[in-house]
Design a protein around this motif. Sequence first.
Motif, PDB file in Angstrom:
ATOM      1  N   VAL A 289       0.848  -1.190   0.000  1.00 47.78           N
ATOM      2  CA  VAL A 289       0.000   0.000   0.000  1.00 47.78           C
ATOM      3  C   VAL A 289       0.885   1.243   0.000  1.00 47.78           C
ATOM      4  CG1 VAL A 289      -1.687   1.327   1.329  1.00 47.78           C
ATOM      5  CG2 VAL A 289      -1.889  -1.159   1.172  1.00 47.78           C
ATOM      6  N   ASP A 293      -2.692   5.387  -2.607  1.00 46.13           N
ATOM      7  CA  ASP A 293      -3.809   4.437  -2.607  1.00 46.13           C
ATOM      8  C   ASP A 293      -4.892   4.765  -1.592  1.00 46.13           C
ATOM      9  OD1 ASP A 293      -2.490   2.819  -4.510  1.00 46.13           O
ATOM     10  OD2 ASP A 293      -1.340   1.826  -2.924  1.00 46.13           O
ATOM     11  N   ILE A 294      -4.600   5.644  -0.648  1.00 46.77           N
ATOM     12  CA  ILE A 294      -5.450   5.796   0.536  1.00 46.77           C
ATOM     13  C   ILE A 294      -6.738   6.563   0.258  1.00 46.77           C
ATOM     14  CG2 ILE A 294      -5.586   6.736   2.873  1.00 46.77           C
ATOM     15  CD1 ILE A 294      -3.744   4.283   2.545  1.00 46.77           C
ATOM     16  N   ASP A 295      -7.838   5.964   0.686  1.00 48.23           N
ATOM     17  CA  ASP A 295      -9.131   6.651   0.677  1.00 48.23           C
ATOM     18  C   ASP A 295      -9.495   7.121   2.085  1.00 48.23           C
ATOM     19  OD1 ASP A 295     -11.738   7.439  -0.456  1.00 48.23           O
ATOM     20  OD2 ASP A 295     -12.510   5.819   0.801  1.00 48.23           O
ATOM     21  N   ARG A 382      -8.698   1.771   4.193  1.00 46.83           N
ATOM     22  CA  ARG A 382      -9.501   1.539   2.989  1.00 46.83           C
ATOM     23  C   ARG A 382      -8.840   2.256   1.816  1.00 46.83           C
ATOM     24  NH1 ARG A 382     -15.298   3.629   3.595  1.00 46.83           N
ATOM     25  NH2 ARG A 382     -14.417   5.589   2.807  1.00 46.83           N
ATOM     26  N   THR A 383      -8.641   1.546   0.732  1.00 46.86           N
ATOM     27  CA  THR A 383      -7.983   2.126  -0.432  1.00 46.86           C
ATOM     28  C   THR A 383      -9.013   2.616  -1.452  1.00 46.86           C
ATOM     29  OG1 THR A 383      -7.863   0.060  -1.679  1.00 46.86           O
ATOM     30  CG2 THR A 383      -6.071   0.513  -0.107  1.00 46.86           C
ATOM     31  N   LYS A 384      -8.556   3.402  -2.401  1.00 54.45           N
ATOM     32  CA  LYS A 384      -9.429   3.927  -3.440  1.00 54.45           C
ATOM     33  C   LYS A 384      -9.986   2.827  -4.328  1.00 54.45           C
ATOM     34  CE  LYS A 384      -6.926   8.325  -3.524  1.00 54.45           C
ATOM     35  NZ  LYS A 384      -5.958   9.180  -4.262  1.00 54.45           N
ATOM     36  N   SER A 385      -9.265   1.705  -4.394  1.00 53.38           N
ATOM     37  CA  SER A 385      -9.734   0.580  -5.215  1.00 53.38           C
ATOM     38  C   SER A 385     -10.712  -0.322  -4.467  1.00 53.38           C
ATOM     39  CB  SER A 385      -8.543  -0.252  -5.686  1.00 53.38           C
ATOM     40  OG  SER A 385      -7.872  -0.829  -4.569  1.00 53.38           O
ATOM     41  N   GLN A 387     -10.090  -1.951  -1.508  1.00 50.45           N
ATOM     42  CA  GLN A 387      -9.458  -2.926  -0.624  1.00 50.45           C
ATOM     43  C   GLN A 387      -9.477  -2.414   0.824  1.00 50.45           C
ATOM     44  OE1 GLN A 387      -8.225  -6.022  -1.628  1.00 50.45           O
ATOM     45  NE2 GLN A 387      -9.276  -5.446  -3.523  1.00 50.45           N
TER      46      GLN A 387
END
Length: 454
Positions: A289, A293-295, A382-385, A387
Motif C-alpha cells: 500500500v 492508494d489511501i481513501d 480503505r484504499t481507493k480501489s 481494498q
Amino acid sequence: MELENRLVEYAVDTKFSDIPQKPVNVVKEIILGIFGSIAAGAYSGECVSLAQLLKEMGGKPEATILIHGGKLPGHCVAIANATMAQSLDYDDAVVPGVHIGCVSVPAALAAAEIAGGCSGRDFLTALTVGIEFANRLNTINFASFYGGFHGTGVCAVFGASIAASRILGLNAEQMRDAIGLALNWAGGSGQNNVEGVHAVSIVAGIASQGGIFSAQLAQRGVTGPRQFLEGAKGWASMFGTSKVNPELVTGELGTRYELNKTLFKKFPSCGLTQTSTQGILEIMKENQVTAADIDKIEVRVGPFASTVVGHFEIGRNPTMNAQFSIPYCVSNALTRGSSELTHFEEAMVRDQKIAGLAALVHVITDPAVEKRDQRAMEMDVRTKSGQSYHKRIDVPRGSPGNEMTREEQIARFRQCAVFGKKPLPEKNIASIISMVDAIENMADVRDLIPLMIP
C-alpha cells in the motif's frame, strides 16, 4: 510508616551485587539512550533558550552542560541536560508516559561531578535503585493516568533524588529527608502534552533539578516529611487517590524489577503514537500500500491516547505538534516510508502532502481498546480501489516481550548522535557505546563527559 521504611532501606542498602543482570542491562540501555537523546535535542528551541539563560545566571562551576559545554551549579546543569534529553521525545518511557531516565541520568551525572568522581558500578547501582523506586510509585496510579498531572514530574523526581543521594554519599536519615524534600518538586501539567508546548520537556528538567537539589539540601541537614508516601498529605493522597497496594509498592523489592517494563521507542514520537506508526508501516510492507492508494484510515485508541495524540494542528511548536499526533505520524510513515528524527523538523511537518493525507486519518475513541493497553490501537485502512486492511497492535516494538535488538538500540543511538546542530564525531560515538556497555568496569563515569562535547 512501614512502606516508607522499606523503600528507604532499599534505596540505601542495595549493593551492585544484589541486582540481577536483566535490570542492569536495561539501565545500561537507558543511559545510552539518554546520551543519544541529549545529543539530538541539545539545539531544540527551548534547550537553546534555557542554556543561554542558565549561563547568563552563572554560579559555581560544579558540573558540565553536555553538547553546549560550560560549567554551572549542579542543579542548573541537571535542568539543562534533562530538558535536552526529553525535548525530542525519543527517550525511554513507562506506561502511562512517565519518562524516568531523562530525569535520573542527568541528575546522577551532575552528582558524580559534584562528588569528585563516581565508579561505574556505583553509578549503575544508584540509577537502578532510583529508577526502580520511581517505577514502584508509578504502579500506584498508572491505571488512572494521574488525572491532569504529568507522570514524569510526579514520579521521576524521586529517581533523580535517590540516584543523586547515593552518589553524594547520604546516610539513611539524609536519604529519607531527600525523598521527602523531592515530594515538594513533584508535579507538572499534562496540558503541556495536549497542546504540544515546550513545557513538556521543561517538566523533566525541573524534576531533575529538584532531585539533585533535594539531595544537596538533605546533605546539609534540611529536613523533609518522613511519611512522604502514606502520610495524610503524602504522595498517595496527592497523586495516588490514597489507594496503596503494599504488594505493588514493596513486594519482592530487589528481586522483581518494574523497570524491566521500560519502553525503548522505535520511532521518535510520543509513546502513544508508536503502535499507529508501526501498524501503518506493517500494512504498507505486507500489502504494498502507498500514500496514493489511501481513501480513508480509521485508528481506534483509548480515551487517554485520543485526548493526547488524536489530533493534528500546527501551532507554535510544529515539531511537538507532530510528535503528539497520530494523524501526522501515520501520514508521515505513509509518505516517507519510515519515521525518522528529520521527519519532525518544521519544514517536514509543514509539507502540504502530509497535511492532505492527515485529513484522511480519523482517530476514534474506543474505551475497550484502552483496557488492553494504554498504547493499544486498531487500524482499518480503505484504499481507493476498495481494498480494506486491518491491523491490531496492543504493545509497540521496544516493549517487554517485543524488545528491540541490541543492533537496533545502537542504530537508534547513532541516529541521535549525528542529528543535532553539533553532531558527535564517530570516534566519540564508538567510545560512548563501548564504555556504556562495560560501564560497571569504569573507574570514573566522568570520563564519559568529554565525549559528549563535540
